[in-house]
Design a protein around this motif. Structure first.
Motif, short mmCIF file in Angstrom:
data_model
loop_
_atom_site.label_atom_id
_atom_site.label_comp_id
_atom_site.label_asym_id
_atom_site.label_seq_id
_atom_site.Cartn_x
_atom_site.Cartn_y
_atom_site.Cartn_z
N UNK A 37 44.19 49.23 -6.06
CA UNK A 37 44.01 50.54 -6.54
C UNK A 37 44.45 50.33 -7.89
N UNK A 38 43.14 49.04 -8.48
CA UNK A 38 42.89 49.04 -9.35
C UNK A 38 43.84 47.49 -10.72
N UNK A 39 43.40 48.19 -12.00
CA UNK A 39 44.29 47.26 -12.61
C UNK A 39 45.76 46.94 -13.05
N UNK A 40 46.73 46.29 -12.39
CA UNK A 40 47.87 46.43 -12.19
C UNK A 40 49.05 45.16 -13.01
N UNK A 41 50.00 45.63 -13.62
CA UNK A 41 50.86 44.71 -14.07
C UNK A 41 51.57 43.65 -12.98
N UNK A 42 51.52 42.66 -13.74
CA UNK A 42 52.41 41.98 -13.00
C UNK A 42 53.89 42.11 -13.10
N UNK A 43 54.89 41.30 -12.40
CA UNK A 43 56.68 41.16 -12.12
C UNK A 43 56.62 40.95 -14.16
N UNK A 44 55.79 39.93 -14.13
CA UNK A 44 56.56 39.87 -15.56
C UNK A 44 55.85 40.73 -16.31
N UNK A 45 54.29 41.03 -16.27
CA UNK A 45 53.35 41.95 -17.23
C UNK A 45 54.20 43.25 -17.03
N UNK A 46 55.11 43.96 -15.73
CA UNK A 46 55.57 45.27 -16.10
C UNK A 46 56.84 45.17 -17.03
N UNK A 47 58.24 43.68 -17.11
CA UNK A 47 58.69 43.54 -18.53
C UNK A 47 58.42 43.41 -19.59
N UNK A 48 57.50 42.83 -19.65
CA UNK A 48 56.15 42.54 -20.85
C UNK A 48 56.64 44.45 -21.59
N UNK A 49 55.31 45.16 -20.83
CA UNK A 49 54.69 46.39 -21.36
C UNK A 49 56.33 47.26 -21.42
N UNK A 50 57.57 46.97 -20.64
CA UNK A 50 58.36 47.82 -21.17
C UNK A 50 58.58 47.82 -22.36
N UNK A 51 58.42 46.45 -22.91
CA UNK A 51 59.21 45.88 -23.94
C UNK A 51 58.60 46.46 -25.21
N UNK A 52 57.15 46.73 -24.76
CA UNK A 52 55.57 46.99 -25.67
C UNK A 52 55.75 48.31 -26.28
N UNK A 53 55.75 48.96 -25.12
CA UNK A 53 56.02 50.22 -25.18
C UNK A 53 57.64 50.51 -25.98
N UNK A 54 58.87 49.91 -26.09
CA UNK A 54 59.94 50.23 -27.15
C UNK A 54 59.58 49.89 -27.96
N UNK A 55 58.31 48.69 -28.61
CA UNK A 55 58.61 48.81 -29.28
C UNK A 55 57.52 49.47 -30.83
N UNK A 56 56.94 50.19 -29.77
CA UNK A 56 55.93 51.04 -30.01
C UNK A 56 56.60 52.36 -30.23
N UNK A 57 57.15 52.85 -30.07
CA UNK A 57 58.14 54.19 -29.47
C UNK A 57 59.23 53.28 -30.94
N UNK A 58 59.19 52.57 -31.50
CA UNK A 58 60.75 52.35 -32.62
C UNK A 58 60.15 52.66 -33.88
N UNK A 59 58.03 52.10 -33.48
CA UNK A 59 57.64 52.22 -34.95
C UNK A 59 56.69 52.90 -35.34
#
Length: 305
Positions: A53-75
């Protein structure tokens, strides 16, 4: 940790392609690939992998990206707070099931915000799975999910897996609502046999995908009515219930003034127990604002009413 690199990662996940993300970010693909490798070295785990399907997150990557989105929203919220000189700017976002007591609480809450100079509010009615996914993706700050108690051992581990926290919950038995002129409203005793003579109104998008047969069996009583109407919009359900005196619906307990306004009555059916739960959720990292706390207080008041 570089916030710009976090934005790069989120964009790659959104588009599923480094090439497309580089184009959207107006940068070269080699520079974006380099930024991803630097971030992966910094966090110590691979964030993306290539798939059919292209480039997809790894299992740990999904967890990392979830926190990344939360940080960006708060910023973003912090930036908006200090960019606007007004102290009266309020923001609020909520996903909710089709529940009259919640919308009643929301209108009471909204009335208390009327003096604010700037208001930014998002409200959407949807099913529990979409609510969970949207809160995970930081599209909304708060969400209320509804599920039968028989499904609790499915939903609680799912919330934990998605790094979501429970802020508030309410357990209740469904009640029956119908037109005040319905013959059903005048029935002395309501049981399964009595209900079979009437038409049940149901929400058509509340199924839980991939739910196991065990959960389905536990909740097998839900759709036993021989006659039913599926609706997808709350205004439709009230129109049908008011105009079609042979119809009824199972709902969470409704505030008296809502029943009065819609020309409906509420009855219990002691022989049929349908325990459900409404759960208010957010990201684990999300901090409630004073505006959020105001809404939660109105939610509790609506339940008591």
């Amino acid at each position: 940790m570089n916030l710009t690199h976090l934005r790069y990662m989120v964009e790659v996940e959104r588009l599923g392609s480094i090439t497309k993300a580089a184009s959207a970010l107006y940068m070269g693909q080699p520079n974006l690939s380099k930024a991803i490798k630097e971030m992966e070295r910094e966090v110590g785990v691979p964030i993306f992998k290539r798939s059919a399907k292209g480039v997809v997150p790894t299992e740990k990557g999904r967890e990392f990206l979830q926190y990344a989105k939360a940080i960006l929203v708060q910023m973003e919220k912090m930036e908006n707070l200090y960019m606007d000189s007004s102290d009266s700017k309020l923001s609020f976002s909520l996903l909710l099931p089709r529940a009259s007591y919640i919308t009643h609480a929301f209108t009471e809450f909204l009335n208390k915000l009327s003096s604010a100079e700037h208001i930014d509010i998002k409200l959407k009615e949807t099913n529990s799975m979409e609510t969970i996914n949207s809160v995970v993706e930081c599209e909304y700050d708060l969400g209320i999910i509804r599920y039968p108690l028989a499904y609790e051992s499915f939903f609680l581990p799912l919330l934990e897996e998605k790094n979501l926290k429970i802020l508030d919950s309410w357990e209740f038995d469904y009640v029956l609502i119908m037109s005040r002129s319905s013959p059903l409203a005048r029935e002395e005793h309501i049981d399964t046999e009595v209900l079979r003579k009437y038409i049940e109104v149901l929400h058509g998008d509340n199924t839980v995908p991939n739910i196991s047969a065990v959960y389905q069996k536990k909740n097998a009583l839900i759709n036993q009515q021989p006659r039913h109407i599926y609706v997808y919009e709350r205004g439709s359900q009230f129109d049908i219930l008011s105009a079609c005196t042979e119809s009824f619906m199972w709902v969470s307990p409704m505030p008296g003034e809502v029943l009065e306004r819609c020309g409906l009555v509420q009855r219990t059916c002691p022989e049929i127990k349908r325990p459900n739960k409404d759960v208010l959720i957010s990201q684990n990292s999300y901090r409630l604002s004073e505006t959020d706390k105001m809404f939660i207080e109105e939610l509790k008041n609506a339940r008591r009413g």
